[in-house]
Design an enzyme around this catalytic site. Structure first.
Site, mmCIF file in Angstrom:
data_model
loop_
_atom_site.group_PDB
_atom_site.id
_atom_site.type_symbol
_atom_site.label_atom_id
_atom_site.label_comp_id
_atom_site.label_asym_id
_atom_site.label_seq_id
_atom_site.Cartn_x
_atom_site.Cartn_y
_atom_site.Cartn_z
ATOM 1 C CE LYS A 181 32.171 51.851 -5.142
ATOM 2 N NZ LYS A 181 31.291 52.970 -5.544
ATOM 3 C CE LYS A 197 32.562 52.137 -9.244
ATOM 4 N NZ LYS A 197 31.886 53.389 -9.616
HETATM 5 ZN ZN LIG Z 1 29.142 55.704 -12.603
#
Ligand SMILES: [Zn+2]
Length: 329
Positions: free
Chosen positions: A254, A201
């Site tokens: 992501k 992420k």
């Molecule tokens: Zn968070």
């Protein structure tokens, strides 16, 4: 063989031919739809930067989930907006927390049986400061503590599983959270609940609209001391390796479109199911162009999803899940 014996256009001549030789396919069952659940009743508040996406009270969320299930979408990713926040984010693991309560409702509803119900695990929606963990302050200086945060996140994971979550999805990016969550789940008798870790992420500008949707913008500083630097692909591979070693069953990456190369690298290296999250900013920028008539809505949406599949994602978390599923039929 080269031209004129080889003519690549032969197989592009009709839709039937193109369909026959298509390499990548989308299907509704591999799409996951995020839901933002808030307190109250009859609440359906549109997020200004994300057309068609709402904060929903539980009664409205049930209706939304029924329509998502009817479209054949594979699952839901649940986020909560608690009525009250505090320094530690205690609402995240409360038995009567917003997502816990929603899960209990959802699990009673047989129309939702086809949906895999994934609970996002983080503290940022629940903390008054908006960071994903416990904040230690010293004058102007602050630090998001790792190990004390992990303890709270593990408690949150166990609580969400007890409320009925089918999958636990930690998005906080603290070190060691997967192992701690696995232990907490097992201790709570939830040995069969998988962990989908947001292993890679990146700290990204594309999360902007989400912070409005989940009311989770940090009140000071930013998230760069725990989310990854967008320049680092090798580090992403190490993050995934670590999470798998700690017991993650699947990984989520992501954002999606600005990081397709990272998804591809993960696909080539790891044999676990890989999901990609087409984040709020990706959705918002496409919608901004749709509104101006600068892009053709259906084609651009499907092409964006196809690019993520082609990069190697097995499933996609996307705000387009309903629209795409309706088109795919
Ligand atoms: Zn968070």
């Amino acid at each position: 063989m080269s031209f004129p014996v080889t003519r690549m256009r032969r197989l592009r001549r009709t839709e039937a031919l193109r369909s026959l030789v298509r390499e990548t396919h989308l299907h509704p069952g591999a799409l996951i739809y995020p839901l933002f659940i808030c307190s109250g009743e009859g609440v359906r508040k549109e997020i200004s930067s994300m057309p068609g996406i709402f904060n929903l009270s539980i009664d409205e969320a049930v209706k939304e989930a029924e329509s998502v299930a009817a479209l054949g979408v594979g699952g839901l990713l649940l986020f909560g907006l608690p009525a009250e926040k505090d320094e530690q984010g205690t609402g995240a693991w409360a038995d009567d927390g917003i997502v816990q309560t929603a899960l209990k409702e959802f699990k009673k509803n047989r129309k939702l049986d086809s949906l895999v119900q994934i609970a996002d695990v983080c503290l940022c929606e629940y903390t008054s400061h908006g960071h994903c963990g416990v904040v230690a302050r010293d004058g102007d200086h602050y630090e998001v503590e790792n190990d004390s945060s992990v303890a709270l996140l593990a408690k949150t994971a166990a609580s969400l599983a007890a409320a009925g979550a089918d999958i636990i999805a930690p998005s906080d990016m603290m070190d060691g959270r997967v192992a701690a969550m696995r232990a907490a789940l097992d201790a709570g008798g939830q040995q069969l609940i998988p962990i989908l870790s947001y292993a890679s992420k990146f700290a990204s500008a594309f999360y902007g609209p989400f912070r409005e949707a989940a009311d989770s913008a940090p009140q000071f500083g930013d998230r760069r001391s725990y989310q990854m630097d967008g320049a680092n692909l090798r580090e992403a591979m190490r993050e995934i390796e670590q999470d798998l070693a700690e017991g993650a069953d699947m990984v989520l990456m992501k954002p999606a479109m600005p990081y397709l190369d990272v998804i591809r690298a993960a696909r080539e290296r790891f044999d676990v199911p890989i999901g990609a999250y087409q984040v709020s900013g990706e959705y918002a920028m496409l919608h901004a162009a749709f509104q101006r008539g600068w892009l053709e809505q259906e084609r651009a949406m499907m092409e964006s999803l196809l690019s993520i599949r082609r990069a190697g994602a097995d499933f996609i978390v996307t705000y387009f899940a309903k629209d795409a599923a309706a088109l795919l039929g």
